[in-house]
Design an enzyme around this catalytic site. Structure first.
Site, PDB file in Angstrom:
ATOM      1  N   LYS A   1     -11.516  -0.412  -0.901  1.00 46.00           N
ATOM      2  CA  LYS A   1     -11.465   0.899  -1.573  1.00 46.00           C
ATOM      3  C   LYS A   1     -12.747   1.674  -1.253  1.00 46.00           C
ATOM      4  O   LYS A   1     -13.460   1.325  -0.327  1.00 46.00           O
ATOM      5  CB  LYS A   1     -11.269   0.703  -3.075  1.00 46.00           C
ATOM      6  CG  LYS A   1      -9.921   0.073  -3.437  1.00 46.00           C
ATOM      7  CD  LYS A   1      -8.767   0.940  -3.000  1.00 46.00           C
ATOM      8  CE  LYS A   1      -7.424   0.283  -3.220  1.00 46.00           C
ATOM      9  NZ  LYS A   1      -6.342   1.021  -2.581  1.00 46.00           N
TER      10      LYS A   1
ATOM     11  N   SER B   1       0.837  -1.201   0.000  1.00 46.25           N
ATOM     12  CA  SER B   1       0.000   0.000   0.000  1.00 46.25           C
ATOM     13  C   SER B   1       0.868   1.246   0.000  1.00 46.25           C
ATOM     14  O   SER B   1       1.658   1.466   0.927  1.00 46.25           O
ATOM     15  CB  SER B   1      -0.903  -0.003   1.239  1.00 46.25           C
ATOM     16  OG  SER B   1      -1.399   1.297   1.481  1.00 46.25           O
TER      17      SER B   1
ATOM     18  N   ASP C   1      -6.190   1.153  -9.180  1.00 51.16           N
ATOM     19  CA  ASP C   1      -7.435   1.903  -9.358  1.00 51.16           C
ATOM     20  C   ASP C   1      -8.052   1.698 -10.743  1.00 51.16           C
ATOM     21  O   ASP C   1      -9.173   2.126 -10.997  1.00 51.16           O
ATOM     22  CB  ASP C   1      -7.197   3.398  -9.112  1.00 51.16           C
ATOM     23  CG  ASP C   1      -6.808   3.660  -7.662  1.00 51.16           C
ATOM     24  OD1 ASP C   1      -7.229   2.883  -6.782  1.00 51.16           O
ATOM     25  OD2 ASP C   1      -6.076   4.638  -7.402  1.00 51.16           O
TER      26      ASP C   1
HETATM   27  C1  S3P Z   1      -3.143   5.938  -3.393  1.00 53.02           C
HETATM   28  C2  S3P Z   1      -2.769   4.626  -3.245  1.00 53.02           C
HETATM   29  C3  S3P Z   1      -3.657   3.505  -3.531  1.00 53.02           C
HETATM   30  C4  S3P Z   1      -4.818   3.912  -4.418  1.00 53.02           C
HETATM   31  C5  S3P Z   1      -5.454   5.187  -3.960  1.00 53.02           C
HETATM   32  C6  S3P Z   1      -4.459   6.317  -3.926  1.00 53.02           C
HETATM   33  C7  S3P Z   1      -2.189   6.995  -3.030  1.00 53.02           C
HETATM   34  O1  S3P Z   1      -4.143   3.001  -2.303  1.00 53.02           O
HETATM   35  O2  S3P Z   1      -5.779   2.895  -4.485  1.00 53.02           O
HETATM   36  O3  S3P Z   1      -6.522   5.540  -4.821  1.00 53.02           O
HETATM   37  O4  S3P Z   1      -2.378   8.155  -3.430  1.00 53.02           O
HETATM   38  O5  S3P Z   1      -1.217   6.669  -2.341  1.00 53.02           O
HETATM   39  P1  S3P Z   1      -3.259   1.970  -1.427  1.00 53.02           P
HETATM   40  O6  S3P Z   1      -1.919   2.541  -1.299  1.00 53.02           O
HETATM   41  O7  S3P Z   1      -3.921   1.853  -0.096  1.00 53.02           O
HETATM   42  O8  S3P Z   1      -3.288   0.696  -2.193  1.00 53.02           O
END
Ligand code: S3P
Length: 431
Positions: A344, A165, A317
């Site tokens: 999400k 993540s 995404d």
């Molecule tokens: C994001 C990371 C992703 C993504 C989110 C935006 C970011 O989530 O799904 O829309 O800006 O760091 P995760 O890091 O929890 O997977």
């Protein structure tokens, strides 16, 4: 708001990708952490990123909106207003990154809360590492917002992320700026690296060695000016529409080409999609900037593919769009290792599978993804966004490519990341 989208001839023309949401959040947060004014051009004017501007203002930063830019006068790395209630709205990135900055500010106490969707999204994933560093985070039921962050002197840790993540990685790296010694984050597989790049550009001591990222405590950050490139996740909707609608050929300008964000375009190419344009190749260290490119996308036949776990964080995404493409591809399309989709804005395995099935798709949910049988097209019908911006835009693209058109229930959700989506699609010929 119910909007209807149906086939209306090919998509043609040029569109500018809207500013990147991930980068806009980070730009506002890092600008708020600096002492000197920072000019940001291309900041995304959307619900999520406006929540971040409101948050940094509540913490003491001054935000001046100019014609084509924003000027943020920051509170300084250790200067956040010592108490407050922060409404993160629908913004998971704000909710998970901001506590990283606040955690190291001794004597401070802040409560973060948001909308109904945010209240279902886990924050134990940041509470754990911040707790190990010495801060106190108390989530509701140990897992969900609202929660309180109590700042404390922090110590650097070595932390192996249980999930790939970027939000959790970024949170720990931001906390590392104020933690004694150095802080190491180990990623199970690469995820978007915008925080690392922006911190490097702001003069932080940060380095990557394979899956390990190390950051040292910092006295201050220096930014000056910052430009936010176009969002590849938003561009992906137009790209999918162009590939699916016969006769289409479009150009998308100003798309962020950072390889940790362009997994979708690589998957699309692998499925046979005609995507011309230079995407960045994987880089070793931490580049102090973001590459930009122009993409030309044309209609063409697709074949099924398997999206493997290593690709998932690089296209997380856009996976709903992979499901849609799979409906039109020859053969089977499988996504696996994507259980993160369940946490999400909605449970995107459930909402995508139910939503596309309602339009005539042959798609099955699995514990960690989905399996789609290509049937040469989609009938159409009605799809509910459930307040999820990416589901609303998925429905619109499905409508343009379907036989009977699609009505999207809750199209207004698109404004979370892309307020001009319908206008841009219409300018290309898609209504
Ligand atoms: C994001 C990371 C992703 C993504 C989110 C935006 C970011 O989530 O799904 O829309 O800006 O760091 P995760 O890091 O929890 O997977």
């Amino acid at each position: 708001m119910n909007d209807r989208f149906a086939h209306d001839g090919p998509l043609r023309g040029t569109v500018q990708a809207p500013p990147d949401k991930s980068l806009s959040h980070r730009a506002a947060l890092l600008a708020a952490m600096t002492d000197e004014p920072v000019t940001i051009t291309g900041y995304l004017d959307a619900a999520d990123t406006n929540s971040t501007l409101a948050a940094v203002q509540a913490l003491g930063a001054l935000v001046e909106r100019r014609d084509r830019s924003l000027v943020v006068r920051g509170a300084g790395l250790r200067g956040a207003a010592p108490a407050g209630v922060i409404d993160v709205g629908n913004a998971g990135t704000l909710m998970r990154l901001l506590p990283g900055w606040l955690a190291g500010q001794e004597g401070g106490s802040w409560t973060l809360d948001g909308d109904a969707s945010i209240r279902r999204r886990p924050v134990d994933r940041i509470a754990e590492p911040l707790g190990l560093m010495g801060a106190q985070i108390e989530p509701r039921e140990g897992r969900f917002p609202p929660f309180t962050v109590t700042g404390a002197p922090l110590s650097g840790i070595e932390y192996a992320l249980p999930v790939a993540s970027a939000q959790v990685k970024s949170c720990v790296l931001l906390a590392g700026l104020l933690a004694a010694g150095s802080t190491t984050v180990i990623e199970p597989r690469p995820s978007r690296d915008h925080t690392e790049r922006m911190l490097a550009a702001a003069g932080a001591s940060i380095a990557r060695d394979g899956h390990r990222i190390v950051i040292a405590a910092q006295d201050e950050l220096e930014m000056g000016a910052l430009h936010v490139p176009g969002d590849p996740s938003s561009a992906a909707f137009h790209a999918a529409a162009a590939v699916l609608v016969p006769g289409s050929r479009i150009v998308i300008e100003g798309v962020g080409a950072n390889w940790t964000r362009t997994g979708f375009f690589r998957i699309l190419r692998r499925m046979g999609g005609a995507v011309a344009g230079p995407l960045e190749e994987p880089t070793g260290g931490v580049p102090a900037g973001e590459p930009v490119c122009e993409l030309e996308i044309s209609h063409g036949p697709l074949h099924g593919t398997v999206v493997e776990p290593d690709e998932v964080p690089l296209a997380i995404d856009e996976l709903p769009l992979v499901a849609l493409l799979g409906c039109f591809a020859e053969g089977e399309t499988v996504v696996r290792g994507a259980e993160e989709l369940r946490v999400k804005e909605t449970d995107r395995i459930a909402t995508v599978v139910d939503g596309l099935r309602g339009l005539g798709a042959e798609i099955e949910a699995t514990a960690d993804g989905f399996v789609v049988q290509g049937t040469g097209g989609l009938r159409g019908g009605t799809i509910a966004s459930h307040g999820d911006h990416r589901l609303a835009m998925l429905g619109a693209v499905a409508g343009l490519a379907s036989r009977e058109g699609v009505e999207v229930d809750g199209m207004e959700a698109a404004a979370v990341s892309y307020p001009g989506f319908e206008a841009d699609l219409a300018a290309l010929g898609g209504r």
